[in-house]
Design a protein around this motif. Structure first.
Motif, PDB file in Angstrom:
ATOM      1  N   VAL A 380      43.106 -29.918   1.107  1.00  0.00           N
ATOM      2  CA  VAL A 380      43.320 -30.399   2.475  1.00  0.00           C
ATOM      3  C   VAL A 380      42.170 -31.343   2.814  1.00  0.00           C
ATOM      4  O   VAL A 380      40.994 -30.930   2.787  1.00  0.00           O
ATOM      5  CB  VAL A 380      43.380 -29.243   3.499  1.00  0.00           C
ATOM      6  N   LEU A 381      42.507 -32.597   3.090  1.00  0.00           N
ATOM      7  CA  LEU A 381      41.502 -33.571   3.512  1.00  0.00           C
ATOM      8  C   LEU A 381      41.634 -33.745   5.018  1.00  0.00           C
ATOM      9  O   LEU A 381      42.712 -34.069   5.523  1.00  0.00           O
ATOM     10  CB  LEU A 381      41.726 -34.909   2.805  1.00  0.00           C
ATOM     11  N   LEU A 382      40.561 -33.497   5.744  1.00  0.00           N
ATOM     12  CA  LEU A 382      40.605 -33.636   7.197  1.00  0.00           C
ATOM     13  C   LEU A 382      40.880 -35.088   7.581  1.00  0.00           C
ATOM     14  O   LEU A 382      40.489 -36.027   6.866  1.00  0.00           O
ATOM     15  CB  LEU A 382      39.287 -33.178   7.811  1.00  0.00           C
ATOM     16  N   GLU A 383      41.555 -35.260   8.712  1.00  0.00           N
ATOM     17  CA  GLU A 383      41.893 -36.614   9.150  1.00  0.00           C
ATOM     18  C   GLU A 383      40.649 -37.465   9.317  1.00  0.00           C
ATOM     19  O   GLU A 383      40.663 -38.655   9.012  1.00  0.00           O
ATOM     20  CB  GLU A 383      42.679 -36.548  10.454  1.00  0.00           C
ATOM     21  N   ARG A 384      39.583 -36.870   9.791  1.00  0.00           N
ATOM     22  CA  ARG A 384      38.282 -37.559   9.853  1.00  0.00           C
ATOM     23  C   ARG A 384      37.188 -36.523   9.619  1.00  0.00           C
ATOM     24  O   ARG A 384      37.356 -35.340   9.972  1.00  0.00           O
ATOM     25  CB  ARG A 384      38.096 -38.255  11.202  1.00  0.00           C
ATOM     26  N   PRO A 385      36.075 -36.898   8.995  1.00  0.00           N
ATOM     27  CA  PRO A 385      34.983 -35.939   8.749  1.00  0.00           C
ATOM     28  C   PRO A 385      34.489 -35.318  10.056  1.00  0.00           C
ATOM     29  O   PRO A 385      34.307 -36.004  11.063  1.00  0.00           O
ATOM     30  CB  PRO A 385      33.906 -36.797   8.094  1.00  0.00           C
ATOM     31  N   ASN A 386      34.298 -33.987  10.035  1.00  0.00           N
ATOM     32  CA  ASN A 386      33.790 -33.263  11.207  1.00  0.00           C
ATOM     33  C   ASN A 386      32.296 -33.003  11.050  1.00  0.00           C
ATOM     34  O   ASN A 386      31.847 -32.511   9.996  1.00  0.00           O
ATOM     35  CB  ASN A 386      34.499 -31.922  11.345  1.00  0.00           C
ATOM     36  N   PRO A 387      31.487 -33.288  12.062  1.00  0.00           N
ATOM     37  CA  PRO A 387      30.038 -33.013  11.968  1.00  0.00           C
ATOM     38  C   PRO A 387      29.769 -31.510  11.931  1.00  0.00           C
ATOM     39  O   PRO A 387      30.476 -30.713  12.564  1.00  0.00           O
ATOM     40  CB  PRO A 387      29.476 -33.657  13.233  1.00  0.00           C
ATOM     41  N   ILE A 388      28.790 -31.126  11.146  1.00  0.00           N
ATOM     42  CA  ILE A 388      28.392 -29.725  11.058  1.00  0.00           C
ATOM     43  C   ILE A 388      26.879 -29.645  11.248  1.00  0.00           C
ATOM     44  O   ILE A 388      26.147 -30.609  11.019  1.00  0.00           O
ATOM     45  CB  ILE A 388      28.783 -29.106   9.696  1.00  0.00           C
ATOM     46  N   ALA A 389      26.428 -28.471  11.681  1.00  0.00           N
ATOM     47  CA  ALA A 389      24.985 -28.224  11.809  1.00  0.00           C
ATOM     48  C   ALA A 389      24.519 -27.556  10.529  1.00  0.00           C
ATOM     49  O   ALA A 389      24.900 -26.414  10.225  1.00  0.00           O
ATOM     50  CB  ALA A 389      24.708 -27.338  13.016  1.00  0.00           C
ATOM     51  N   ALA A 390      23.752 -28.254   9.727  1.00  0.00           N
ATOM     52  CA  ALA A 390      23.350 -27.767   8.407  1.00  0.00           C
ATOM     53  C   ALA A 390      21.963 -27.141   8.460  1.00  0.00           C
ATOM     54  O   ALA A 390      21.069 -27.604   9.189  1.00  0.00           O
ATOM     55  CB  ALA A 390      23.379 -28.910   7.406  1.00  0.00           C
ATOM     56  N   GLU A 391      21.775 -26.074   7.666  1.00  0.00           N
ATOM     57  CA  GLU A 391      20.473 -25.441   7.484  1.00  0.00           C
ATOM     58  C   GLU A 391      20.038 -25.746   6.060  1.00  0.00           C
ATOM     59  O   GLU A 391      20.660 -25.287   5.089  1.00  0.00           O
ATOM     60  CB  GLU A 391      20.567 -23.935   7.712  1.00  0.00           C
ATOM     61  N   VAL A 392      19.005 -26.573   5.937  1.00  0.00           N
ATOM     62  CA  VAL A 392      18.571 -27.068   4.641  1.00  0.00           C
ATOM     63  C   VAL A 392      17.187 -26.523   4.316  1.00  0.00           C
ATOM     64  O   VAL A 392      16.285 -26.539   5.166  1.00  0.00           O
ATOM     65  CB  VAL A 392      18.551 -28.616   4.623  1.00  0.00           C
ATOM     66  N   ARG A 393      17.035 -26.013   3.076  1.00  0.00           N
ATOM     67  CA  ARG A 393      15.745 -25.543   2.605  1.00  0.00           C
ATOM     68  C   ARG A 393      15.363 -26.394   1.407  1.00  0.00           C
ATOM     69  O   ARG A 393      16.078 -26.390   0.402  1.00  0.00           O
ATOM     70  CB  ARG A 393      15.806 -24.071   2.226  1.00  0.00           C
ATOM     71  N   GLY A 394      14.276 -27.124   1.551  1.00  0.00           N
ATOM     72  CA  GLY A 394      13.927 -28.091   0.523  1.00  0.00           C
ATOM     73  C   GLY A 394      14.916 -29.238   0.594  1.00  0.00           C
ATOM     74  O   GLY A 394      15.028 -29.922   1.610  1.00  0.00           O
ATOM     75  N   SER A 395      15.675 -29.433  -0.450  1.00  0.00           N
ATOM     76  CA  SER A 395      16.721 -30.456  -0.441  1.00  0.00           C
ATOM     77  C   SER A 395      18.113 -29.847  -0.626  1.00  0.00           C
ATOM     78  O   SER A 395      19.077 -30.562  -0.855  1.00  0.00           O
ATOM     79  CB  SER A 395      16.468 -31.474  -1.580  1.00  0.00           C
ATOM     80  N   VAL A 396      18.177 -28.486  -0.543  1.00  0.00           N
ATOM     81  CA  VAL A 396      19.444 -27.792  -0.800  1.00  0.00           C
ATOM     82  C   VAL A 396      19.939 -27.168   0.499  1.00  0.00           C
ATOM     83  O   VAL A 396      19.182 -26.478   1.205  1.00  0.00           O
ATOM     84  CB  VAL A 396      19.282 -26.705  -1.886  1.00  0.00           C
ATOM     85  N   ILE A 397      21.226 -27.363   0.816  1.00  0.00           N
ATOM     86  CA  ILE A 397      21.815 -26.767   2.008  1.00  0.00           C
ATOM     87  C   ILE A 397      22.035 -25.276   1.773  1.00  0.00           C
ATOM     88  O   ILE A 397      22.538 -24.858   0.716  1.00  0.00           O
ATOM     89  CB  ILE A 397      23.134 -27.483   2.379  1.00  0.00           C
ATOM     90  N   GLN A 398      21.641 -24.455   2.734  1.00  0.00           N
ATOM     91  CA  GLN A 398      21.753 -23.009   2.615  1.00  0.00           C
ATOM     92  C   GLN A 398      22.889 -22.440   3.459  1.00  0.00           C
ATOM     93  O   GLN A 398      23.503 -21.440   3.096  1.00  0.00           O
ATOM     94  CB  GLN A 398      20.437 -22.351   3.051  1.00  0.00           C
ATOM     95  N   ALA A 399      23.172 -23.081   4.589  1.00  0.00           N
ATOM     96  CA  ALA A 399      24.225 -22.610   5.499  1.00  0.00           C
ATOM     97  C   ALA A 399      24.599 -23.760   6.416  1.00  0.00           C
ATOM     98  O   ALA A 399      23.883 -24.759   6.530  1.00  0.00           O
ATOM     99  CB  ALA A 399      23.749 -21.395   6.287  1.00  0.00           C
ATOM    100  N   PHE A 400      25.796 -23.618   7.060  1.00  0.00           N
ATOM    101  CA  PHE A 400      26.198 -24.618   8.055  1.00  0.00           C
ATOM    102  C   PHE A 400      27.050 -23.943   9.120  1.00  0.00           C
ATOM    103  O   PHE A 400      27.650 -22.875   8.882  1.00  0.00           O
ATOM    104  CB  PHE A 400      26.940 -25.791   7.404  1.00  0.00           C
ATOM    105  N   THR A 401      27.066 -24.545  10.285  1.00  0.00           N
ATOM    106  CA  THR A 401      27.880 -24.055  11.401  1.00  0.00           C
ATOM    107  C   THR A 401      28.928 -25.104  11.728  1.00  0.00           C
ATOM    108  O   THR A 401      28.608 -26.280  11.961  1.00  0.00           O
ATOM    109  CB  THR A 401      27.002 -23.783  12.636  1.00  0.00           C
TER     110      THR A 401
END
Length: 464
Positions: A380-401
């Motif tokens: 499933v490709l979203l009609e347009r990208p949705n912004p998310i709040a990312a939690e990044v440690r170093g250069s790696v994403i750990q979680a998002f909301t």
């Protein structure tokens, strides 16, 4: 009497039998006509309406032969080559045409001849009828020079010389005639002699896949129309199947008693030569038919066909599931309209939003492509990208909301860099995509891109 305005003057356009008996003819000024007939009833001619009505009659004339064309403002040309004997002969065809038009309260004269020029002259100046095959220009000698269908100035010049009949002009040497009146007089004489073809632009092309039926009695019920259609579909599908082809579109033309036509058409998502399946698709359209005083002939044509690919039955001997899906798509399109069901096809683009195109299921793919990709893509490709709040440690994403729900990530695969496409209207920002999995096993396709001096994260799709 009908009139038109020509060169800031009112002139007669058409007259009925009563006005003609009083000596009124087309082209006569209306003022002169009123002087001759004081109680003259004159109305403006509806030229646009006449053209529209003639077009409908041209379409109706296809009941006699596939090649028909309008000829001027008040005539129809029908190419009966190879068709007259199927309808009882030339005399029977001509009598039937005139009789049907007369019953529709349309006065008509017709002629059948070797060439269109001969038929035009005979219908207008000899009262109509069948001109014997091989008749040369001598058979038209008694007709007026107007039968040559020449410009008014040329006709006036001939009459000033006392040349009023075809027989006065045809024996004369061609060279002096051409020098004085132009080459068109020689072309007109040759056409009337059957030695020069008359060009015509026919309304429809000759179609190889067609079946026609003349009904003994006019029909008007849906059941009778379906029965007649079934009788046309069976031989047409048999012929298509023998040639290894199937119909992609079918057109059913119904010829009504009132000299009008109605056309219904269906399209298929795959080539079909199954009469029963095609009849099912036609059933919804049959309900839309307005038979009027009755339908007296039907013409079924397959304008678009394609080669049939042989489908293999399943191991239980059942029907191919793809065929069931195709039938469902066809039935939906019959009710919702052509092109209402669409499918995705891969496009030759690497930018995610442009990697697929929508095309109607009834059309072949407009661009080459394949869904096989070296890396996984979201189901499933979203009609347009949705912004998310990312939690990044170093250069790696750990979680998002996303949409108020926090997703703790257990697996991150990436990045996969996607550059903007040169020459296409795409955002001019590089994206780094990641395939991620949260604590519940849900998988997402997210990317990060630069917005000014900051990084912005987005979710773009759902993975399997």
């Amino acid at each position: 009497m009908l009139y038109v305005e020509e060169h800031q003057a009112l002139r007669i356009h058409a007259v009925d039998a009563t006005a003609a008996a009083e000596g009124l003819v087309p082209g006569l000024p209306v003022a002169d006509a009123r002087a001759l007939v004081p109680n003259l009833i004159a109305e403006p001619a509806d030229l646009a309406g006449d053209t529209e009505d003639l077009g409908r009659l041209v379409d109706w004339s296809r009941r006699y032969a596939p090649l028909v064309a309008g000829d001027g403002a008040d005539a129809i040309l029908v190419d009966l080559t190879g068709a007259a004997h199927l309808l009882g002969g030339e005399e029977a065809v001509l009598a039937d045409v005139v009789d049907r038009l007369r019953r529709a309260r349309l006065e008509a004269r017709g002629a059948i001849a070797d060439t269109a020029a001969q038929a035009w002259a005979w219908a207008r100046f000899a009262g109509g009828g069948v001109v014997a095959a091989g008749t040369g220009i001598g058979g038209f000698a008694a007709l007026p020079v107007a039968a040559l269908r020449l410009p008014v100035a040329v006709l006036a010049g001939l009459q000033q010389l006392g040349l009023r009949r075809i027989g006065d002009v045809s024996p004369l040497p061609r060279a002096p005639l051409v020098r004085r009146f132009g080459r068109e007089i020689a072309v007109a004489l040759d056409a009337l002699a059957g030695q020069q073809a008359t060009p015509a632009t026919f309304q429809t092309e000759m179609r190889a896949w067609r079946r026609r039926a003349s009904l003994v009695e006019p029909i008007s019920t849906a059941e009778a129309i379906e029965t007649a259609l079934r009788a046309l579909l069976a031989p047409l599908c048999a012929e298509l199947g023998a040639a290894g082809r199937g119909a992609r579109t079918l057109e059913l033309t119904l010829f009504r008693v009132d000299a009008t036509t109605q056309r219904v058409a269906i399209g298929t998502s795959r080539p079909l030569a199954d009469a029963a399946a095609l009849l099912r698709l036609f059933r919804d359209r049959i309900a839309e038919i307005e038979p009027g005083f009755g339908i007296e002939a039907m013409l079924l044509e397959a304008p678009e066909t394609d080669r049939i690919s042989q489908a293999q039955a399943d191991l239980a001997g059942g029907r191919d599931a793809g065929a069931d899906l195709a039938d469902l798509i066809d039935r939906i399109e019959i009710r919702s309209g052509p092109g209402s069901v669409r499918r995705l096809h891969p496009a030759d683009r690497h930018w995610p939003e442009a990697a697929a195109v929508e095309i109607p299921t009834a059309l072949p793919a407009p661009v080459p492509g394949s869904w096989s990709l070296p890396v996984a893509r979201p189901v499933v490709l979203l009609e347009r990208p949705n912004p998310i709040a990312a939690e990044v440690r170093g250069s790696v994403i750990q979680a998002f909301t996303w949409r108020g729900v926090r997703h703790e990530l257990h697996r991150v695969i990436g990045p996969e860099r996607v550059e903007p496409e040169w020459g296409w209207d795409t955002p001019e920002r590089t994206r780094d995509y990641y395939r991620v999995e949260d604590e519940a096993g849900r998988r997402y396709w997210i990317f990060v891109t630069a917005e000014g001096e900051a990084l912005a994260w987005f979710i773009h799709g759902l993975l399997a």
